[in-house]
Design a protein around this motif. Structure first.
Motif, PDB file in Angstrom:
ATOM      1  N   ASN A 182     -17.635  36.813   4.214  1.00 58.55           N
ATOM      2  CA  ASN A 182     -17.361  36.033   5.344  1.00 58.55           C
ATOM      3  C   ASN A 182     -15.770  36.204   5.593  1.00 58.55           C
ATOM      4  O   ASN A 182     -15.320  35.175   5.226  1.00 58.55           O
ATOM      5  CB  ASN A 182     -17.720  34.598   5.076  1.00 58.55           C
ATOM      6  N   PRO A 183     -15.362  37.198   6.109  1.00 61.78           N
ATOM      7  CA  PRO A 183     -13.955  37.220   6.474  1.00 61.78           C
ATOM      8  C   PRO A 183     -13.382  35.996   7.185  1.00 61.78           C
ATOM      9  O   PRO A 183     -14.379  35.434   7.980  1.00 61.78           O
ATOM     10  CB  PRO A 183     -13.624  38.640   7.291  1.00 61.78           C
ATOM     11  N   ILE A 184     -12.102  35.617   7.061  1.00 61.40           N
ATOM     12  CA  ILE A 184     -11.594  34.649   7.938  1.00 61.40           C
ATOM     13  C   ILE A 184     -10.376  35.040   8.537  1.00 61.40           C
ATOM     14  O   ILE A 184      -9.485  35.454   7.716  1.00 61.40           O
ATOM     15  CB  ILE A 184     -11.347  33.409   7.086  1.00 61.40           C
ATOM     16  N   TRP A 185     -10.172  34.556   9.665  1.00 60.37           N
ATOM     17  CA  TRP A 185      -8.658  34.463  10.299  1.00 60.37           C
ATOM     18  C   TRP A 185      -8.788  33.301  11.313  1.00 60.37           C
ATOM     19  O   TRP A 185      -9.938  32.888  11.475  1.00 60.37           O
ATOM     20  CB  TRP A 185      -8.356  35.771  11.083  1.00 60.37           C
ATOM     21  N   ILE A 186      -7.697  33.081  11.883  1.00 65.83           N
ATOM     22  CA  ILE A 186      -7.847  31.650  12.653  1.00 65.83           C
ATOM     23  C   ILE A 186      -6.865  32.127  13.968  1.00 65.83           C
ATOM     24  O   ILE A 186      -5.689  32.330  14.004  1.00 65.83           O
ATOM     25  CB  ILE A 186      -7.080  30.240  11.850  1.00 65.83           C
ATOM     26  N   MET A 187      -7.515  31.566  15.118  1.00 63.72           N
ATOM     27  CA  MET A 187      -6.747  31.864  16.147  1.00 63.72           C
ATOM     28  C   MET A 187      -5.600  30.899  16.578  1.00 63.72           C
ATOM     29  O   MET A 187      -5.866  29.521  16.023  1.00 63.72           O
ATOM     30  CB  MET A 187      -7.812  31.534  17.551  1.00 63.72           C
ATOM     31  N   ASP A 241      -4.777  33.566   2.336  1.00 61.93           N
ATOM     32  CA  ASP A 241      -5.486  35.046   1.944  1.00 61.93           C
ATOM     33  C   ASP A 241      -6.522  35.146   3.433  1.00 61.93           C
ATOM     34  O   ASP A 241      -7.870  35.110   3.275  1.00 61.93           O
ATOM     35  CB  ASP A 241      -6.565  34.568   0.912  1.00 61.93           C
ATOM     36  N   PHE A 242      -5.840  35.301   4.517  1.00 66.56           N
ATOM     37  CA  PHE A 242      -6.689  35.742   5.962  1.00 66.56           C
ATOM     38  C   PHE A 242      -6.873  37.301   5.770  1.00 66.56           C
ATOM     39  O   PHE A 242      -5.853  37.914   5.113  1.00 66.56           O
ATOM     40  CB  PHE A 242      -5.626  35.153   7.087  1.00 66.56           C
ATOM     41  N   PRO A 281      -0.933  22.486   6.764  1.00 68.32           N
ATOM     42  CA  PRO A 281      -1.178  23.640   6.329  1.00 68.32           C
ATOM     43  C   PRO A 281      -2.058  23.645   4.921  1.00 68.32           C
ATOM     44  O   PRO A 281      -2.655  24.760   4.649  1.00 68.32           O
ATOM     45  CB  PRO A 281       0.265  24.264   6.066  1.00 68.32           C
ATOM     46  N   GLU A 282      -1.869  22.553   4.143  1.00 65.80           N
ATOM     47  CA  GLU A 282      -2.693  22.235   3.033  1.00 65.80           C
ATOM     48  C   GLU A 282      -4.130  22.303   3.132  1.00 65.80           C
ATOM     49  O   GLU A 282      -4.903  22.872   2.562  1.00 65.80           O
ATOM     50  CB  GLU A 282      -2.484  21.025   2.417  1.00 65.80           C
ATOM     51  N   VAL A 294      -9.548  27.938   3.570  1.00 69.27           N
ATOM     52  CA  VAL A 294     -10.040  29.574   3.188  1.00 69.27           C
ATOM     53  C   VAL A 294     -10.498  29.672   1.853  1.00 69.27           C
ATOM     54  O   VAL A 294     -11.183  30.556   1.635  1.00 69.27           O
ATOM     55  CB  VAL A 294      -8.341  30.221   3.320  1.00 69.27           C
ATOM     56  N   LYS A 295      -9.991  28.665   1.140  1.00 72.68           N
ATOM     57  CA  LYS A 295     -10.615  28.590  -0.222  1.00 72.68           C
ATOM     58  C   LYS A 295     -12.294  28.242  -0.357  1.00 72.68           C
ATOM     59  O   LYS A 295     -12.936  29.016  -0.869  1.00 72.68           O
ATOM     60  CB  LYS A 295     -10.157  27.439  -1.230  1.00 72.68           C
TER      61      LYS A 295
END
Length: 333
Positions: free
Chosen positions: A16-21, A63-64, A320-321, A327-328
């Motif tokens: 499950n890759p992750i990035w954020i708009m 880690d995006f 940001p935390e 992400v974790k």
């Protein structure tokens, strides 16, 4: 192969890759620092050194699995010589649309006006941090660009009363938009973007009867064009009433869903890879709730090719935390 390509092209369900708009942006203190010294948003987008730096900021922290270029969908009207400026606490304001003027814009002049965007993509895609990650280029969908160009501002309040009156203007502007979106996409891919996302932010404004003309047909033309360049394309028709119908007609390589839609229904109805869904407001709550909501999406799509993302852009007040925690959760799932 990058994790996003694994999911989109190989239909891999084990990752499950992750990035954020809007990951390169207002919730990061390091972005706010750059922004405070660069008040003209368009100029900032057209500064290849700074836009490269901003694009890479979230990758240095989290880690995006992808970088999305720091730019804006309104680079298109800007490149077509329509005045575009961003007013604090209001959003974009566009100048009067002059069909005669935009009809005369040549490809060479359009590219010259926004070539710094392509320089930034080149810089980003060649950066070591992007090894085995995607560089995402993007455009606004024809309908959403048309809305901004004719409405001259965000339609959050409403569309101009006479928006649909001048059919000739609409027809001509749509043709010009499509032509230059293709040019813009090709230049992004040639500069190193290996994935394209098409944002249709205002898809939800239209009635069912108007979708074929304003959304289905023009977007289909763009999607086919991107695919002809051997590049996968993700579509995000925000608040569209029927995602299934949209996918059946347009056939993007992946579909990004908003947070108003039931993910379980999407999982049943749509066979192509899915991206997104979680409400950005969840990140404003606590860790327990973030874990619960993120896991809900991961569980629903555990046997479906899925890219974790939000159902809209990350909110500026996000800590940001909490992003790091999200992400974790996704990586440990």
């Amino acid at each position: 192969m990058t994790p996003l390509h694994e999911v989109i092209i190989n239909k891999n369900t084990n990752i499950n890759p992750i990035w954020i708009m809007r990951q390169a942006g207002r919730y990061l203190p390091e972005f706010r620092e750059v922004r405070s010294k660069n008040t003209d948003f368009i100029k900032l987008c057209l500064n290849p050194i700074l836009s490269t730096e901003i694009t890479l900021q979230p990758l240095k922290r989290f880690d995006f699995d992808a970088a999305i270029i720091f730019s804006d969908i309104l680079m298109l009207p800007y490149g077509l010589d329509q005045n575009v400026e961003f007013k604090k606490n209001f959003g974009p304001i566009l100048g009067q649309l002059d069909l005669n003027k935009i009809s005369k814009v040549k490809e060479i002049d359009f590219v010259e006006k926004i070539k710094q965007v392509y320089e930034a993509i080149k810089n980003v895609s060649n950066n070591d941090i992007l090894k085995n990650k995607n560089t995402i280029g993007f455009v606004g969908a024809p309908w959403t660009i048309l809305v901004y160009m004719i409405n001259q501002q965000s339609p959050k309040k409403q569309l101009k009363k006479d928006f649909f009156e001048n059919k000739d203007l609409i027809n001509n502007v749509l043709l010009i938009i499509e032509k230059f979106l293709k040019i813009h996409i090709k230049n992004q891919i040639d500069s190193g973007a290996n994935l394209i996302q098409i944002f249709d932010s205002w898809a939800g404004l239209l009635e069912e009867k108007d979708l074929p003309y304003y959304i289905y047909n023009p977007t289909l033309n763009l999607v086919k064009f991107v695919q002809s360049l051997n590049t996968p394309v993700i579509c995000f028709p925000r608040n569209i009433k029927d995602y299934k119908k949209y996918c059946d007609f347009i056939k993007p390589d992946a579909i990004c869903i908003d947070y108003e839609v039931d993910p379980a229904k999407i999982e049943k109805e749509i066979s192509i890879p899915i991206q997104g869904g979680m409400d950005p407001k969840v990140l404003l709550t606590d860790k327990e709730n973030i874990k619960k909501e993120a896991t809900k999406y991961l569980d629903i799509f555990k046997d479906h090719p899925y890219i974790f993302n939000l159902g809209h852009g990350i909110l500026p007040e996000t800590n940001p935390e909490m992003v790091e925690y999200l992400v974790k959760i996704v990586k440990d799932y």
